[in-house]
Motif scaffolding. Structure first.
Motif, PDB file in Angstrom:
ATOM      1  N   VAL A  43      16.212  -7.807 -37.669  1.00  0.00           N
ATOM      2  CA  VAL A  43      15.548  -6.508 -37.631  1.00  0.00           C
ATOM      3  C   VAL A  43      15.987  -5.769 -36.376  1.00  0.00           C
ATOM      4  CG1 VAL A  43      13.523  -7.513 -36.471  1.00  0.00           C
ATOM      5  CG2 VAL A  43      13.300  -5.333 -37.690  1.00  0.00           C
ATOM      6  N   ARG A  44      16.168  -4.469 -36.507  1.00  0.00           N
ATOM      7  CA  ARG A  44      16.538  -3.659 -35.356  1.00  0.00           C
ATOM      8  C   ARG A  44      15.362  -3.558 -34.396  1.00  0.00           C
ATOM      9  NH1 ARG A  44      19.780   1.592 -37.866  1.00  0.00           N
ATOM     10  NH2 ARG A  44      21.597   0.434 -38.696  1.00  0.00           N
ATOM     11  N   GLY A  45      15.682  -3.599 -33.124  1.00  0.00           N
ATOM     12  CA  GLY A  45      14.631  -3.473 -32.122  1.00  0.00           C
ATOM     13  C   GLY A  45      13.684  -4.652 -32.091  1.00  0.00           C
ATOM     14  N   ARG A  46      14.201  -5.830 -32.382  1.00  0.00           N
ATOM     15  CA  ARG A  46      13.333  -7.003 -32.431  1.00  0.00           C
ATOM     16  C   ARG A  46      12.620  -7.233 -31.107  1.00  0.00           C
ATOM     17  NH1 ARG A  46      16.265 -12.254 -34.349  1.00  0.00           N
ATOM     18  NH2 ARG A  46      17.422 -11.886 -32.405  1.00  0.00           N
ATOM     19  N   ALA A  47      13.336  -7.091 -29.998  1.00  0.00           N
ATOM     20  CA  ALA A  47      12.717  -7.298 -28.687  1.00  0.00           C
ATOM     21  C   ALA A  47      11.597  -6.298 -28.436  1.00  0.00           C
ATOM     22  CB  ALA A  47      13.774  -7.196 -27.589  1.00  0.00           C
ATOM     23  N   ILE A  48      11.803  -5.066 -28.892  1.00  0.00           N
ATOM     24  CA  ILE A  48      10.778  -4.031 -28.718  1.00  0.00           C
ATOM     25  C   ILE A  48       9.548  -4.358 -29.548  1.00  0.00           C
ATOM     26  CG2 ILE A  48      10.236  -1.596 -29.086  1.00  0.00           C
ATOM     27  CD1 ILE A  48      13.145  -0.955 -28.491  1.00  0.00           C
ATOM     28  N   LEU A  49       9.761  -4.797 -30.780  1.00  0.00           N
ATOM     29  CA  LEU A  49       8.638  -5.138 -31.659  1.00  0.00           C
ATOM     30  C   LEU A  49       7.828  -6.302 -31.095  1.00  0.00           C
ATOM     31  CD1 LEU A  49      10.373  -4.847 -35.153  1.00  0.00           C
ATOM     32  CD2 LEU A  49       8.616  -3.326 -34.218  1.00  0.00           C
ATOM     33  N   VAL A  50       8.521  -7.337 -30.660  1.00  0.00           N
ATOM     34  CA  VAL A  50       7.820  -8.495 -30.106  1.00  0.00           C
ATOM     35  C   VAL A  50       7.093  -8.104 -28.814  1.00  0.00           C
ATOM     36  CG1 VAL A  50       8.076 -10.820 -29.176  1.00  0.00           C
ATOM     37  CG2 VAL A  50       9.424 -10.122 -31.157  1.00  0.00           C
ATOM     38  N   GLY A  51       7.763  -7.301 -27.987  1.00  0.00           N
ATOM     39  CA  GLY A  51       7.135  -6.846 -26.754  1.00  0.00           C
ATOM     40  C   GLY A  51       5.897  -6.005 -27.016  1.00  0.00           C
ATOM     41  N   ALA A  52       5.973  -5.111 -28.020  1.00  0.00           N
ATOM     42  CA  ALA A  52       4.818  -4.285 -28.367  1.00  0.00           C
ATOM     43  C   ALA A  52       3.671  -5.145 -28.897  1.00  0.00           C
ATOM     44  CB  ALA A  52       5.218  -3.241 -29.409  1.00  0.00           C
ATOM     45  N   ILE A  54       3.766  -5.573 -40.634  1.00  0.00           N
ATOM     46  CA  ILE A  54       4.376  -5.026 -41.851  1.00  0.00           C
ATOM     47  C   ILE A  54       5.890  -4.895 -41.671  1.00  0.00           C
ATOM     48  CG2 ILE A  54       4.553  -2.973 -43.311  1.00  0.00           C
ATOM     49  CD1 ILE A  54       1.559  -2.539 -42.848  1.00  0.00           C
ATOM     50  N   THR A  55       6.301  -4.365 -40.528  1.00  0.00           N
ATOM     51  CA  THR A  55       7.723  -4.192 -40.251  1.00  0.00           C
ATOM     52  C   THR A  55       8.461  -5.524 -40.269  1.00  0.00           C
ATOM     53  OG1 THR A  55       7.257  -2.255 -38.875  1.00  0.00           O
ATOM     54  CG2 THR A  55       9.397  -3.318 -38.583  1.00  0.00           C
ATOM     55  N   MET A  56       7.883  -6.542 -39.621  1.00  0.00           N
ATOM     56  CA  MET A  56       8.523  -7.843 -39.565  1.00  0.00           C
ATOM     57  C   MET A  56       8.552  -8.512 -40.935  1.00  0.00           C
ATOM     58  SD  MET A  56       9.529  -8.243 -36.436  1.00  0.00           S
ATOM     59  CE  MET A  56       9.861 -10.004 -36.341  1.00  0.00           C
ATOM     60  N   THR A  57       7.512  -8.310 -41.726  1.00  0.00           N
ATOM     61  CA  THR A  57       7.472  -8.908 -43.073  1.00  0.00           C
ATOM     62  C   THR A  57       8.549  -8.309 -43.967  1.00  0.00           C
ATOM     63  OG1 THR A  57       5.087  -9.273 -42.857  1.00  0.00           O
ATOM     64  CG2 THR A  57       6.022  -9.371 -45.076  1.00  0.00           C
ATOM     65  N   ILE A  58       8.688  -6.994 -43.917  1.00  0.00           N
ATOM     66  CA  ILE A  58       9.733  -6.336 -44.717  1.00  0.00           C
ATOM     67  C   ILE A  58      11.104  -6.863 -44.302  1.00  0.00           C
ATOM     68  CG2 ILE A  58      10.871  -4.133 -45.167  1.00  0.00           C
ATOM     69  CD1 ILE A  58       8.128  -2.799 -44.895  1.00  0.00           C
ATOM     70  N   ALA A  59      11.321  -6.987 -42.999  1.00  0.00           N
ATOM     71  CA  ALA A  59      12.602  -7.483 -42.499  1.00  0.00           C
ATOM     72  C   ALA A  59      12.836  -8.926 -42.922  1.00  0.00           C
ATOM     73  CB  ALA A  59      12.648  -7.362 -40.982  1.00  0.00           C
ATOM     74  N   ALA A  60      11.778  -9.731 -42.968  1.00  0.00           N
ATOM     75  CA  ALA A  60      11.920 -11.144 -43.339  1.00  0.00           C
ATOM     76  C   ALA A  60      12.399 -11.304 -44.774  1.00  0.00           C
ATOM     77  CB  ALA A  60      10.590 -11.866 -43.152  1.00  0.00           C
ATOM     78  N   PHE A  61      12.108 -10.336 -45.628  1.00  0.00           N
ATOM     79  CA  PHE A  61      12.508 -10.427 -47.030  1.00  0.00           C
ATOM     80  C   PHE A  61      13.895  -9.847 -47.291  1.00  0.00           C
ATOM     81  CE2 PHE A  61       8.126 -11.522 -47.615  1.00  0.00           C
ATOM     82  CZ  PHE A  61       8.103 -12.278 -48.780  1.00  0.00           C
ATOM     83  N   ARG A  62      14.551  -9.369 -46.253  1.00  0.00           N
ATOM     84  CA  ARG A  62      15.933  -8.933 -46.402  1.00  0.00           C
ATOM     85  C   ARG A  62      16.847 -10.158 -46.362  1.00  0.00           C
ATOM     86  NH1 ARG A  62      15.077  -4.266 -41.907  1.00  0.00           N
ATOM     87  NH2 ARG A  62      14.076  -2.701 -43.247  1.00  0.00           N
ATOM     88  N   PRO A  63      18.038 -10.060 -46.965  1.00  0.00           N
ATOM     89  CA  PRO A  63      18.962 -11.209 -46.962  1.00  0.00           C
ATOM     90  C   PRO A  63      19.316 -11.651 -45.553  1.00  0.00           C
ATOM     91  CG  PRO A  63      19.661  -9.526 -48.539  1.00  0.00           C
ATOM     92  CD  PRO A  63      18.554  -8.914 -47.750  1.00  0.00           C
ATOM     93  N   PHE A 106       5.035 -14.802 -43.032  1.00  0.00           N
ATOM     94  CA  PHE A 106       4.754 -13.394 -42.757  1.00  0.00           C
ATOM     95  C   PHE A 106       3.878 -12.777 -43.840  1.00  0.00           C
ATOM     96  CE2 PHE A 106       8.299 -13.336 -39.627  1.00  0.00           C
ATOM     97  CZ  PHE A 106       7.634 -12.667 -38.609  1.00  0.00           C
ATOM     98  N   ALA A 107       4.059 -13.212 -45.080  1.00  0.00           N
ATOM     99  CA  ALA A 107       3.220 -12.693 -46.155  1.00  0.00           C
ATOM    100  C   ALA A 107       1.756 -13.064 -45.932  1.00  0.00           C
ATOM    101  CB  ALA A 107       3.704 -13.228 -47.503  1.00  0.00           C
ATOM    102  N   THR A 108       1.509 -14.303 -45.520  1.00  0.00           N
ATOM    103  CA  THR A 108       0.127 -14.705 -45.267  1.00  0.00           C
ATOM    104  C   THR A 108      -0.431 -13.998 -44.037  1.00  0.00           C
ATOM    105  OG1 THR A 108       0.861 -16.663 -44.014  1.00  0.00           O
ATOM    106  CG2 THR A 108       0.438 -16.953 -46.358  1.00  0.00           C
TER     107      THR A 108
END
Length: 281
Positions: A62-71, A121-130, A146-148
């Protein structure tokens, strides 16, 4: 930056455990909106969530993973800090609109919850990408985890919404009771994102064949979901064996305890298969 997020997660867990000590030494109610239980459970739960997301996010492209985790880490810290402040003030944190300060804190907590939901939600969507870099078994564990987590966030949002409705209609005290009934459902789904990847990581180090790993992870996923749905059904129908706060602690403790046990057992394995999905860094 992962080390910083790990440090924040550990500090939040320690803060929660400190307040468990305060509860044990100083006494006071376990149940209710004003209890040392709240900074204890929120500190440990949010701390584990920060540690979990920092680790599992390494398996998500996922793009901006460090930003997402930091947020996520920052929002979690604010949530725990404000809940702790209110506990020391001796007043409720959520749904408390008694003063301007209390209202500001309650609204900040609600906004922080919205940030956490958006990130989940953002991380879950990214997890379902190939992601060809993951083994099928670990990919399944991450996606299911992530779904749970999203289900847990949904229950949390419903709890907040039900409480806010009662506050708006003038039932301030009822808000705390209504929101509490869904605590077990929220808790039982909250740490699946740690449990399932941890089990996948463990079998990757102990089971050589990927097809067998996949079957084991699939079995573990269905077993966990079945238990979580059963607990949620009891919560939704109002069936209680113990009070909701105790039930939520037992659920979260059992799931995270099992996950940490799997990680510990995986760590002590001498023979490490070459296809380990992600490392504990």
């Amino acid at each position: 930056m992962n080390r910083l997020w790990y440090l924040i997660g550990v500090l939040l867990v320690l803060a929660g455990l400190v307040h468990l000590g305060v509860l044990v030494v100083g006494g006071g109610p376990w149940e209710g909106a004003v209890s040392w239980r709240k900074p204890f459970t929120f500190g440990v739960s949010f701390g584990l969530s920060v540690l979990t997301l920092t680790w599992v996010a390494q398996s998500v492209r996922v793009r901006g993973r460090a930003i997402l985790v930091g947020a996520f880490a920052l929002a979690s810290t604010v949530e725990v800090a404000l809940i702790t402040v209110q506990a020391w003030r001796g007043v409720p944190s959520h749904f408390n609109m008694e003063t301007a300060v209390d209202t500001a804190i309650a609204r900040t907590l609600a906004a922080g919850g919205g940030v956490l939901i958006a990130i989940a939600i953002t991380m879950t969507i990214a997890a379902f990408r190939p992601n060809p870099g993951l083994t099928p078994s670990h990919r399944l564990a991450v996606r299911a985890g992530f779904a749970t987590l999203l289900v847990a966030m949904a229950f949390g949002a419903v709890m907040i919404a039900r409480g806010v409705v009662e506050v708006v209609t003038g039932n301030q005290q009822l808000a705390y009771t209504v929101a509490a009934t869904l605590k077990p459902a929220h808790a039982v789904f909250m740490h699946g994102v740690l449990l399932l990847p941890a089990l996948s990581w463990f079998v990757a180090r102990t089971v050589p064949a990927e097809d067998l790993r996949l079957r084991l992870v699939r079995l573990a996923t269905w077993a966990y979901v079945t238990v979580a749905v059963a607990v949620s059904a009891l919560a939704l129908t109002g069936v209680t064996v113990v009070d909701p706060s105790t039930a939520s602690v037992l659920c979260a403790g059992a799931i995270s305890g099992l996950a940490l046990t799997a990680l510990a057992l995986g760590r002590i394995q001498r023979a490490k298969p070459s296809a380990s999905p992600i490392e504990l860094t």
